[in-house]
Design a protein around this motif. Structure first.
Motif, PDB file in Angstrom:
ATOM      1  N   ALA A 158       0.829  -1.208   0.000  1.00  0.00           N
ATOM      2  CA  ALA A 158       0.000   0.000   0.000  1.00  0.00           C
ATOM      3  C   ALA A 158       0.859   1.251   0.000  1.00  0.00           C
ATOM      4  CB  ALA A 158      -0.939  -0.008   1.207  1.00  0.00           C
ATOM      5  N   GLY A 159       1.910   1.240   0.825  1.00  0.00           N
ATOM      6  CA  GLY A 159       2.814   2.385   0.857  1.00  0.00           C
ATOM      7  C   GLY A 159       3.545   2.567  -0.456  1.00  0.00           C
ATOM      8  N   LEU A 160       3.988   1.458  -1.073  1.00  0.00           N
ATOM      9  CA  LEU A 160       4.704   1.534  -2.344  1.00  0.00           C
ATOM     10  C   LEU A 160       3.787   2.049  -3.457  1.00  0.00           C
ATOM     11  CD1 LEU A 160       7.341   0.950  -3.852  1.00  0.00           C
ATOM     12  CD2 LEU A 160       6.498  -1.372  -4.265  1.00  0.00           C
ATOM     13  N   ALA A 161       2.539   1.564  -3.461  1.00  0.00           N
ATOM     14  CA  ALA A 161       1.594   2.003  -4.488  1.00  0.00           C
ATOM     15  C   ALA A 161       1.295   3.490  -4.366  1.00  0.00           C
ATOM     16  CB  ALA A 161       0.300   1.199  -4.378  1.00  0.00           C
ATOM     17  N   ALA A 162       1.091   3.965  -3.150  1.00  0.00           N
ATOM     18  CA  ALA A 162       0.810   5.391  -2.956  1.00  0.00           C
ATOM     19  C   ALA A 162       2.002   6.247  -3.368  1.00  0.00           C
ATOM     20  CB  ALA A 162       0.437   5.653  -1.504  1.00  0.00           C
ATOM     21  N   THR A 163       3.206   5.792  -3.019  1.00  0.00           N
ATOM     22  CA  THR A 163       4.416   6.541  -3.375  1.00  0.00           C
ATOM     23  C   THR A 163       4.592   6.608  -4.885  1.00  0.00           C
ATOM     24  OG1 THR A 163       5.487   5.850  -1.309  1.00  0.00           O
ATOM     25  CG2 THR A 163       6.909   6.656  -3.080  1.00  0.00           C
ATOM     26  N   LEU A 164       4.502   5.458  -5.541  1.00  0.00           N
ATOM     27  CA  LEU A 164       4.665   5.431  -6.997  1.00  0.00           C
ATOM     28  C   LEU A 164       3.561   6.213  -7.694  1.00  0.00           C
ATOM     29  CD1 LEU A 164       5.778   1.723  -7.593  1.00  0.00           C
ATOM     30  CD2 LEU A 164       7.193   3.793  -7.575  1.00  0.00           C
ATOM     31  N   GLY A 165       2.343   6.139  -7.148  1.00  0.00           N
ATOM     32  CA  GLY A 165       1.244   6.901  -7.755  1.00  0.00           C
ATOM     33  C   GLY A 165       1.490   8.391  -7.702  1.00  0.00           C
ATOM     34  N   TRP A 166       1.943   8.883  -6.550  1.00  0.00           N
ATOM     35  CA  TRP A 166       2.197  10.314  -6.435  1.00  0.00           C
ATOM     36  C   TRP A 166       3.360  10.741  -7.322  1.00  0.00           C
ATOM     37  CZ3 TRP A 166       5.952  13.823  -4.959  1.00  0.00           C
ATOM     38  CH2 TRP A 166       5.515  15.127  -4.724  1.00  0.00           C
ATOM     39  N   LEU A 167       4.436   9.964  -7.341  1.00  0.00           N
ATOM     40  CA  LEU A 167       5.582  10.311  -8.176  1.00  0.00           C
ATOM     41  C   LEU A 167       5.215  10.294  -9.656  1.00  0.00           C
ATOM     42  CD1 LEU A 167       8.443   8.374  -6.336  1.00  0.00           C
ATOM     43  CD2 LEU A 167       7.951  10.825  -6.273  1.00  0.00           C
ATOM     44  N   THR A 168       4.391   9.313 -10.059  1.00  0.00           N
ATOM     45  CA  THR A 168       3.937   9.267 -11.452  1.00  0.00           C
ATOM     46  C   THR A 168       3.138  10.504 -11.809  1.00  0.00           C
ATOM     47  OG1 THR A 168       3.862   6.846 -11.379  1.00  0.00           O
ATOM     48  CG2 THR A 168       2.632   7.925 -13.143  1.00  0.00           C
ATOM     49  N   LEU A 169       2.284  10.926 -10.880  1.00  0.00           N
ATOM     50  CA  LEU A 169       1.485  12.123 -11.116  1.00  0.00           C
ATOM     51  C   LEU A 169       2.367  13.354 -11.263  1.00  0.00           C
ATOM     52  CD1 LEU A 169      -1.266  13.534 -11.272  1.00  0.00           C
ATOM     53  CD2 LEU A 169      -1.224  13.699  -8.776  1.00  0.00           C
ATOM     54  N   VAL A 170       3.390  13.472 -10.441  1.00  0.00           N
ATOM     55  CA  VAL A 170       4.284  14.624 -10.508  1.00  0.00           C
ATOM     56  C   VAL A 170       5.066  14.625 -11.821  1.00  0.00           C
ATOM     57  CG1 VAL A 170       6.325  15.684  -9.476  1.00  0.00           C
ATOM     58  CG2 VAL A 170       4.459  14.921  -8.023  1.00  0.00           C
ATOM     59  N   VAL A 171       5.554  13.454 -12.224  1.00  0.00           N
ATOM     60  CA  VAL A 171       6.281  13.361 -13.495  1.00  0.00           C
ATOM     61  C   VAL A 171       5.361  13.746 -14.659  1.00  0.00           C
ATOM     62  CG1 VAL A 171       7.419  11.790 -15.106  1.00  0.00           C
ATOM     63  CG2 VAL A 171       7.930  11.665 -12.658  1.00  0.00           C
ATOM     64  N   PHE A 172       4.136  13.238 -14.611  1.00  0.00           N
ATOM     65  CA  PHE A 172       3.169  13.577 -15.661  1.00  0.00           C
ATOM     66  C   PHE A 172       2.892  15.072 -15.681  1.00  0.00           C
ATOM     67  CE2 PHE A 172      -1.263  14.434 -16.810  1.00  0.00           C
ATOM     68  CZ  PHE A 172      -1.292  13.928 -18.098  1.00  0.00           C
ATOM     69  N   ALA A 173       2.685  15.652 -14.489  1.00  0.00           N
ATOM     70  CA  ALA A 173       2.408  17.088 -14.418  1.00  0.00           C
ATOM     71  C   ALA A 173       3.587  17.891 -14.947  1.00  0.00           C
ATOM     72  CB  ALA A 173       2.089  17.499 -12.986  1.00  0.00           C
ATOM     73  N   GLY A 174       4.801  17.432 -14.666  1.00  0.00           N
ATOM     74  CA  GLY A 174       5.978  18.153 -15.138  1.00  0.00           C
ATOM     75  C   GLY A 174       6.119  18.108 -16.643  1.00  0.00           C
ATOM     76  N   THR A 175       6.003  16.911 -17.219  1.00  0.00           N
ATOM     77  CA  THR A 175       6.167  16.783 -18.668  1.00  0.00           C
ATOM     78  C   THR A 175       5.040  17.487 -19.414  1.00  0.00           C
ATOM     79  OG1 THR A 175       5.076  14.616 -18.554  1.00  0.00           O
ATOM     80  CG2 THR A 175       7.471  14.647 -18.516  1.00  0.00           C
ATOM     81  N   GLN A 176       3.806  17.294 -18.940  1.00  0.00           N
ATOM     82  CA  GLN A 176       2.685  17.969 -19.598  1.00  0.00           C
ATOM     83  C   GLN A 176       2.739  19.469 -19.365  1.00  0.00           C
ATOM     84  OE1 GLN A 176       0.427  16.515 -21.709  1.00  0.00           O
ATOM     85  NE2 GLN A 176       1.863  14.821 -21.453  1.00  0.00           N
ATOM     86  N   GLY A 177       3.240  19.869 -18.223  1.00  0.00           N
ATOM     87  CA  GLY A 177       3.374  21.296 -17.961  1.00  0.00           C
ATOM     88  C   GLY A 177       4.325  21.960 -18.933  1.00  0.00           C
ATOM     89  N   ILE A 178       5.439  21.279 -19.218  1.00  0.00           N
ATOM     90  CA  ILE A 178       6.402  21.820 -20.187  1.00  0.00           C
ATOM     91  C   ILE A 178       5.744  21.957 -21.556  1.00  0.00           C
ATOM     92  CG2 ILE A 178       8.539  21.325 -21.418  1.00  0.00           C
ATOM     93  CD1 ILE A 178       9.547  20.016 -18.830  1.00  0.00           C
ATOM     94  N   LYS A 179       4.972  20.937 -21.939  1.00  0.00           N
ATOM     95  CA  LYS A 179       4.298  21.003 -23.240  1.00  0.00           C
ATOM     96  C   LYS A 179       3.293  22.154 -23.276  1.00  0.00           C
ATOM     97  CE  LYS A 179       4.719  16.064 -24.286  1.00  0.00           C
ATOM     98  NZ  LYS A 179       3.982  14.792 -24.540  1.00  0.00           N
ATOM     99  N   GLN A 180       2.580  22.340 -22.152  1.00  0.00           N
ATOM    100  CA  GLN A 180       1.604  23.420 -22.112  1.00  0.00           C
ATOM    101  C   GLN A 180       2.282  24.782 -22.154  1.00  0.00           C
ATOM    102  OE1 GLN A 180      -1.731  23.203 -22.314  1.00  0.00           O
ATOM    103  NE2 GLN A 180      -1.391  21.011 -22.620  1.00  0.00           N
ATOM    104  N   VAL A 181       3.422  24.910 -21.490  1.00  0.00           N
ATOM    105  CA  VAL A 181       4.166  26.169 -21.537  1.00  0.00           C
ATOM    106  C   VAL A 181       4.630  26.445 -22.961  1.00  0.00           C
ATOM    107  CG1 VAL A 181       6.297  27.302 -20.811  1.00  0.00           C
ATOM    108  CG2 VAL A 181       4.871  26.129 -19.125  1.00  0.00           C
ATOM    109  N   ARG A 182       5.134  25.408 -23.616  1.00  0.00           N
ATOM    110  CA  ARG A 182       5.551  25.581 -25.007  1.00  0.00           C
ATOM    111  C   ARG A 182       4.383  26.004 -25.884  1.00  0.00           C
ATOM    112  NH1 ARG A 182       9.031  20.011 -25.744  1.00  0.00           N
ATOM    113  NH2 ARG A 182      10.963  20.674 -24.720  1.00  0.00           N
ATOM    114  N   ALA A 183       3.251  25.298 -25.717  1.00  0.00           N
ATOM    115  CA  ALA A 183       2.076  25.605 -26.541  1.00  0.00           C
ATOM    116  C   ALA A 183       1.579  27.018 -26.267  1.00  0.00           C
ATOM    117  CB  ALA A 183       0.968  24.585 -26.271  1.00  0.00           C
TER     118      ALA A 183
END
Length: 393
Positions: free
Chosen positions: A129-154
């Motif tokens: 449960a702890g591993l899933a929550a950790t990986l889920g949050w980190l995945t969300l942050v990575v997604f937000a970062g990469t998509q954020g860069i694309k949105q800034v570019r756009a």
């Protein structure tokens, strides 16, 4: 000069992005991190330790773990160089929590070999449960970062294209003693491919429009270079056929092997109603004759600009009587189609010129665009320039 690897450039972009995210947005990220890692602390403290600790301490432990981890992770997003200090802080927190754990009385109701399987299952559940929550949050942050860069570019590209559009295709309004010019461009997207401009001196007035293939930044850059070239060429005396030849060579060389080209229509109005016009791959110029209320077409069959480097061009002359109007337009206006797939067409546009040719040019332009909207949906950039020979000018 050695080029930086792509992954280093991407890392630098992500770092720059997170450093520029507003504090209010970072606060929401911190809240999500607290909730995610408080859940991690809850599962590992209670399930991972086989329900040994008092529940008040389990909740306190979860809150401490979630809060400190959230602060550290958010600090890492904004200041990646603080990773060493963040690691030390988390290590000290774990040491402190473990020391407090030893001071608390542990529950023994799951002790003994009979509950060995239950304890192992609880520990495994807490870990997963702890591993899933950790990986889920980190995945969300990575997604937000990469998509954020694309949105800034756009967003940056969108802002740039809107500024380019306003600079390259502004509304036209010019007048001298003999002629009046009005023009308008309505792009089909943020960065259209139509260009219009007007240049005048004490003796003459020249206006032109171009339809560049494609849209977006690439077309906008090409339009900017075309506008600079035309304005420079119009400062020099000489026939329009020379202007088209020079402009064609320049655009052919600067398009850098791409398939970009431009159709072009230009009119230079001189004394006594004498005009010179030239078309390069462009549709006809409409000539409204005030005396007869008729509309005729000025046509030329020539290659678009920038298509062939050695293309030859010519220009022609015509005569405007007082009150006559010339209409230069891109194909987006006559090619507007209705629900029956019928185009607006040059004949309808000419009919409006014939019927309302005595109206002020601003009103006539509005009437033509309103007719296009009533006829059908816009599918391409629509650009129109009207030139009127002033009676008594």
């Amino acid at each position: 000069m050695t080029q930086r690897p792509k992954y280093l450039l991407q890392r630098a972009e992500r770092r720059t992005y997170w450093e520029t995210v507003p504090r209010s947005s970072i606060a929401w990220i911190a809240l999500s991190a607290f909730l995610a890692f408080a859940a991690v602390g809850l599962s590992t403290s209670d399930l991972g330790n086989s329900l040994e600790f008092p529940y008040w301490w389990v909740l306190t432990r979860a809150a401490l773990f979630g809060g400190s981890t959230a602060l550290v992770l958010v600090a890492l997003l904004r200041r990646p160089r603080s990773r060493t200090a963040a690691g030390i802080l988390l290590a000290l927190l774990f040491v402190l929590l473990s020391r407090i754990d030893r001071l608390l009385p542990a529950s023994s109701w799951l002790a003994g070999p009979a509950f060995r399987y239950v304890r192992s299952r609880l520990a495994m559940d807490g870990l997963l449960a702890g591993l899933a929550a950790t990986l889920g949050w980190l995945t969300l942050v990575v997604f937000a970062g990469t998509q954020g860069i694309k949105q800034v570019r756009a967003r940056t590209e969108l802002e740039l294209t809107e500024k380019l559009q306003g600079t390259l295709a502004p509304p036209l309004a010019a007048r001298n003693a003999a002629y009046e010019v009005r023009g308008k461009s309505v792009p089909s997207s943020q960065m259209g491919g139509d260009l219009l401009d007007c240049q005048q001196d004490s003796d003459s007035i020249a206006c032109y429009l171009a339809d560049v293939s494609g849209h977006g930044i690439h077309a906008g850059v090409f339009m900017g270079m075309a506008k600079s070239s035309v304005r420079t060429a119009l400062l020099r005396p000489g026939p329009l056929e020379q202007l088209l030849g020079d402009l064609n060579r320049v655009l052919f060389e600067i398009k850098a092997g791409s398939s970009t080209y431009a159709t072009f229509a230009c009119v230079r109005c001189g004394e006594n109603g004498q005009i010179e016009y030239a078309l390069a791959g462009h549709g006809p110029i409409l000539h409204y004759q005030a005396r007869t209320k008729n509309v005729s077409f000025l046509t030329m069959e020539q290659f678009p600009l920038g298509l062939f480097g050695d293309a030859k061009f010519e220009s022609r002359e015509a005569k405007l009587d007082p009150g006559d109007i010339l209409a230069l337009l891109t194909d987006g206006l006559p090619e507007v189609t209705d629900a029956k797939d019928e185009q607006l067409g040059l004949e309808r546009i000419g009919g409006i010129l014939a019927q309302y040719g005595e109206d002020p040019l601003e009103k006539l332009i509005d009437r033509l665009f309103e007719t296009a909207r009533r006829h059908g949906h816009q599918n391409d950039d629509e650009t129109l320039i009207l030139v009127r020979a002033i009676p008594g000018g």
